[in-house]
Design a protein around this motif. Sequence first.
Motif, PDB file in Angstrom:
ATOM      1  N   ARG A 197     -13.638 -12.661  10.958  1.00 47.06           N
ATOM      2  CA  ARG A 197     -13.588 -11.279  11.469  1.00 47.06           C
ATOM      3  C   ARG A 197     -12.167 -10.917  11.924  1.00 47.06           C
ATOM      4  O   ARG A 197     -11.724  -9.795  11.724  1.00 47.06           O
ATOM      5  CB  ARG A 197     -14.575 -11.086  12.604  1.00 47.06           C
ATOM      6  N   ARG A 198     -11.469 -11.869  12.534  1.00 52.01           N
ATOM      7  CA  ARG A 198     -10.085 -11.603  12.949  1.00 52.01           C
ATOM      8  C   ARG A 198      -9.182 -11.377  11.748  1.00 52.01           C
ATOM      9  O   ARG A 198      -8.177 -10.687  11.831  1.00 52.01           O
ATOM     10  CB  ARG A 198      -9.538 -12.756  13.793  1.00 52.01           C
ATOM     11  N   GLY A 199      -9.547 -11.944  10.609  1.00 51.24           N
ATOM     12  CA  GLY A 199      -8.735 -11.804   9.407  1.00 51.24           C
ATOM     13  C   GLY A 199      -8.980 -10.518   8.635  1.00 51.24           C
ATOM     14  O   GLY A 199      -8.254 -10.210   7.700  1.00 51.24           O
ATOM     15  N   LEU A 200     -10.015  -9.763   9.021  1.00 49.57           N
ATOM     16  CA  LEU A 200     -10.289  -8.501   8.322  1.00 49.57           C
ATOM     17  C   LEU A 200      -9.191  -7.491   8.596  1.00 49.57           C
ATOM     18  O   LEU A 200      -8.666  -7.403   9.702  1.00 49.57           O
ATOM     19  CB  LEU A 200     -11.631  -7.926   8.782  1.00 49.57           C
ATOM     20  N   THR A 201      -8.852  -6.721   7.593  1.00 54.99           N
ATOM     21  CA  THR A 201      -7.832  -5.689   7.739  1.00 54.99           C
ATOM     22  C   THR A 201      -8.229  -4.463   6.923  1.00 54.99           C
ATOM     23  O   THR A 201      -8.783  -4.603   5.830  1.00 54.99           O
ATOM     24  CB  THR A 201      -6.446  -6.180   7.283  1.00 54.99           C
ATOM     25  N   PRO A 202      -7.966  -3.269   7.447  1.00 57.18           N
ATOM     26  CA  PRO A 202      -8.252  -2.062   6.664  1.00 57.18           C
ATOM     27  C   PRO A 202      -7.111  -1.691   5.716  1.00 57.18           C
ATOM     28  O   PRO A 202      -7.132  -0.637   5.113  1.00 57.18           O
ATOM     29  CB  PRO A 202      -8.427  -0.990   7.749  1.00 57.18           C
ATOM     30  N   ILE A 203      -6.127  -2.567   5.599  1.00 59.43           N
ATOM     31  CA  ILE A 203      -4.957  -2.251   4.771  1.00 59.43           C
ATOM     32  C   ILE A 203      -5.212  -2.756   3.347  1.00 59.43           C
ATOM     33  O   ILE A 203      -4.789  -3.832   2.965  1.00 59.43           O
ATOM     34  CB  ILE A 203      -3.683  -2.890   5.357  1.00 59.43           C
ATOM     35  N   PHE A 204      -5.977  -1.965   2.586  1.00 55.11           N
ATOM     36  CA  PHE A 204      -6.182  -2.259   1.173  1.00 55.11           C
ATOM     37  C   PHE A 204      -6.346  -0.949   0.427  1.00 55.11           C
ATOM     38  O   PHE A 204      -6.638   0.090   1.022  1.00 55.11           O
ATOM     39  CB  PHE A 204      -7.382  -3.185   0.949  1.00 55.11           C
ATOM     40  N   HIS A 205      -6.141  -0.974  -0.879  1.00 53.90           N
ATOM     41  CA  HIS A 205      -6.187   0.248  -1.666  1.00 53.90           C
ATOM     42  C   HIS A 205      -7.029   0.108  -2.924  1.00 53.90           C
ATOM     43  O   HIS A 205      -6.959   0.949  -3.817  1.00 53.90           O
ATOM     44  CB  HIS A 205      -4.777   0.711  -2.037  1.00 53.90           C
ATOM     45  N   SER A 206      -7.847  -0.932  -2.999  1.00 50.12           N
ATOM     46  CA  SER A 206      -8.640  -1.150  -4.207  1.00 50.12           C
ATOM     47  C   SER A 206      -9.709  -0.074  -4.399  1.00 50.12           C
ATOM     48  O   SER A 206     -10.267   0.052  -5.489  1.00 50.12           O
ATOM     49  CB  SER A 206      -9.290  -2.534  -4.162  1.00 50.12           C
ATOM     50  N   VAL A 223       0.845  -1.199   0.000  1.00 48.73           N
ATOM     51  CA  VAL A 223       0.000   0.000   0.000  1.00 48.73           C
ATOM     52  C   VAL A 223       0.880   1.249   0.000  1.00 48.73           C
ATOM     53  O   VAL A 223       0.596   2.218  -0.697  1.00 48.73           O
ATOM     54  CB  VAL A 223      -0.980  -0.008   1.189  1.00 48.73           C
ATOM     55  N   ASN A 224       1.958   1.231   0.776  1.00 50.29           N
ATOM     56  CA  ASN A 224       2.890   2.367   0.768  1.00 50.29           C
ATOM     57  C   ASN A 224       3.443   2.591  -0.635  1.00 50.29           C
ATOM     58  O   ASN A 224       3.517   3.718  -1.107  1.00 50.29           O
ATOM     59  CB  ASN A 224       4.045   2.139   1.739  1.00 50.29           C
ATOM     60  N   ASP A 225       3.852   1.516  -1.304  1.00 48.61           N
ATOM     61  CA  ASP A 225       4.385   1.637  -2.665  1.00 48.61           C
ATOM     62  C   ASP A 225       3.320   2.146  -3.628  1.00 48.61           C
ATOM     63  O   ASP A 225       3.600   2.923  -4.531  1.00 48.61           O
ATOM     64  CB  ASP A 225       4.927   0.296  -3.164  1.00 48.61           C
ATOM     65  N   TYR A 226       2.079   1.704  -3.426  1.00 41.90           N
ATOM     66  CA  TYR A 226       0.974   2.129  -4.282  1.00 41.90           C
ATOM     67  C   TYR A 226       0.733   3.632  -4.137  1.00 41.90           C
ATOM     68  O   TYR A 226       0.537   4.337  -5.128  1.00 41.90           O
ATOM     69  CB  TYR A 226      -0.284   1.347  -3.922  1.00 41.90           C
ATOM     70  N   ILE A 227       0.751   4.116  -2.893  1.00 37.89           N
ATOM     71  CA  ILE A 227       0.530   5.543  -2.651  1.00 37.89           C
ATOM     72  C   ILE A 227       1.680   6.363  -3.225  1.00 37.89           C
ATOM     73  O   ILE A 227       1.478   7.377  -3.867  1.00 37.89           O
ATOM     74  CB  ILE A 227       0.352   5.821  -1.147  1.00 37.89           C
ATOM     75  N   ARG A 228       2.902   5.914  -3.004  1.00 40.49           N
ATOM     76  CA  ARG A 228       4.083   6.631  -3.505  1.00 40.49           C
ATOM     77  C   ARG A 228       4.545   5.979  -4.805  1.00 40.49           C
ATOM     78  O   ARG A 228       5.665   5.514  -4.911  1.00 40.49           O
ATOM     79  CB  ARG A 228       5.193   6.585  -2.468  1.00 40.49           C
ATOM     80  N   PHE A 229       3.664   5.956  -5.805  1.00 42.59           N
ATOM     81  CA  PHE A 229       3.934   5.203  -7.021  1.00 42.59           C
ATOM     82  C   PHE A 229       5.028   5.799  -7.881  1.00 42.59           C
ATOM     83  O   PHE A 229       5.618   5.122  -8.699  1.00 42.59           O
ATOM     84  CB  PHE A 229       2.652   5.035  -7.843  1.00 42.59           C
ATOM     85  N   GLY A 230       5.324   7.081  -7.744  1.00 40.34           N
ATOM     86  CA  GLY A 230       6.349   7.696  -8.581  1.00 40.34           C
ATOM     87  C   GLY A 230       7.726   7.140  -8.267  1.00 40.34           C
ATOM     88  O   GLY A 230       8.088   6.946  -7.115  1.00 40.34           O
ATOM     89  N   LEU A 232      -6.484   6.605   5.163  1.00 36.68           N
ATOM     90  CA  LEU A 232      -6.971   5.503   4.338  1.00 36.68           C
ATOM     91  C   LEU A 232      -7.445   4.354   5.216  1.00 36.68           C
ATOM     92  O   LEU A 232      -8.523   3.791   4.993  1.00 36.68           O
ATOM     93  CB  LEU A 232      -5.873   5.030   3.377  1.00 36.68           C
ATOM     94  N   ASP A 233      -6.679   4.021   6.240  1.00 39.18           N
ATOM     95  CA  ASP A 233      -7.073   2.951   7.164  1.00 39.18           C
ATOM     96  C   ASP A 233      -8.365   3.302   7.895  1.00 39.18           C
ATOM     97  O   ASP A 233      -9.229   2.445   8.095  1.00 39.18           O
ATOM     98  CB  ASP A 233      -5.962   2.671   8.173  1.00 39.18           C
ATOM     99  N   LEU A 234      -8.528   4.571   8.292  1.00 39.35           N
ATOM    100  CA  LEU A 234      -9.746   4.993   8.985  1.00 39.35           C
ATOM    101  C   LEU A 234     -10.958   4.866   8.069  1.00 39.35           C
ATOM    102  O   LEU A 234     -11.981   4.290   8.457  1.00 39.35           O
ATOM    103  CB  LEU A 234      -9.603   6.434   9.475  1.00 39.35           C
ATOM    104  N   ILE A 235     -10.843   5.370   6.854  1.00 36.84           N
ATOM    105  CA  ILE A 235     -11.966   5.288   5.918  1.00 36.84           C
ATOM    106  C   ILE A 235     -12.301   3.832   5.612  1.00 36.84           C
ATOM    107  O   ILE A 235     -13.469   3.439   5.597  1.00 36.84           O
ATOM    108  CB  ILE A 235     -11.655   6.081   4.632  1.00 36.84           C
ATOM    109  N   ASN A 236     -11.292   2.999   5.393  1.00 32.67           N
ATOM    110  CA  ASN A 236     -11.532   1.582   5.117  1.00 32.67           C
ATOM    111  C   ASN A 236     -12.189   0.898   6.316  1.00 32.67           C
ATOM    112  O   ASN A 236     -13.085   0.074   6.154  1.00 32.67           O
ATOM    113  CB  ASN A 236     -10.233   0.878   4.754  1.00 32.67           C
ATOM    114  N   THR A 237     -11.755   1.242   7.534  1.00 35.10           N
ATOM    115  CA  THR A 237     -12.362   0.665   8.739  1.00 35.10           C
ATOM    116  C   THR A 237     -13.832   1.047   8.831  1.00 35.10           C
ATOM    117  O   THR A 237     -14.688   0.202   9.123  1.00 35.10           O
ATOM    118  CB  THR A 237     -11.609   1.140  10.004  1.00 35.10           C
ATOM    119  N   LEU A 238     -14.148   2.312   8.582  1.00 38.45           N
ATOM    120  CA  LEU A 238     -15.543   2.750   8.633  1.00 38.45           C
ATOM    121  C   LEU A 238     -16.381   2.047   7.561  1.00 38.45           C
ATOM    122  O   LEU A 238     -17.519   1.653   7.819  1.00 38.45           O
ATOM    123  CB  LEU A 238     -15.622   4.271   8.466  1.00 38.45           C
TER     124      LEU A 238
END
Length: 134
Positions: free
Chosen positions: A99-108, A39-46, A73-79
């Motif tokens: 539910r334990r496997g859910l994560t807000p770390i996505f960028h789709s 996700v970090n690489d995706y955000i800083r794609f340049g 991004l994590d906050l919005i995904n969590t909401l």
Amino acid sequence: MLEVGRAQRSIFLARWLRDRDLQRETESGLNVVDNYNGVNDYIRFGKRGELASNRREEQKLGMLCLRILKSRLDLINTLMIQDTLALPEWRDVLTDADRRGLTPIFHSNMSPYGEIQLRTDRRLNLTGLPAAGH
């Protein structure tokens, strides 16, 4: 101290080779870290996510901005996940393990290209319900 560190790594490696549960736990942790870095690489794609400046202050500012953007991004995904799981059709679909496997770390749900219009005069409506007063 170097020898102690080598011994500890050797002991861990021996445990890891014989313990399938430890292998799964390690792999799971690595997947989370890889996803986070992706996700970090995706955000800083340049320039493949490389820092654009050799100046220490500019690098620091860039990393701080990345942290702020990632946390939002994590906050919005969590909401969004919470709002989705609050729907009646999802009530009995997921198990506790799911539910334990859910994560807000996505960028789709975002695009690194194009213009983003920031509306500071209103809140995001993540519930899909009409906003109050509209």
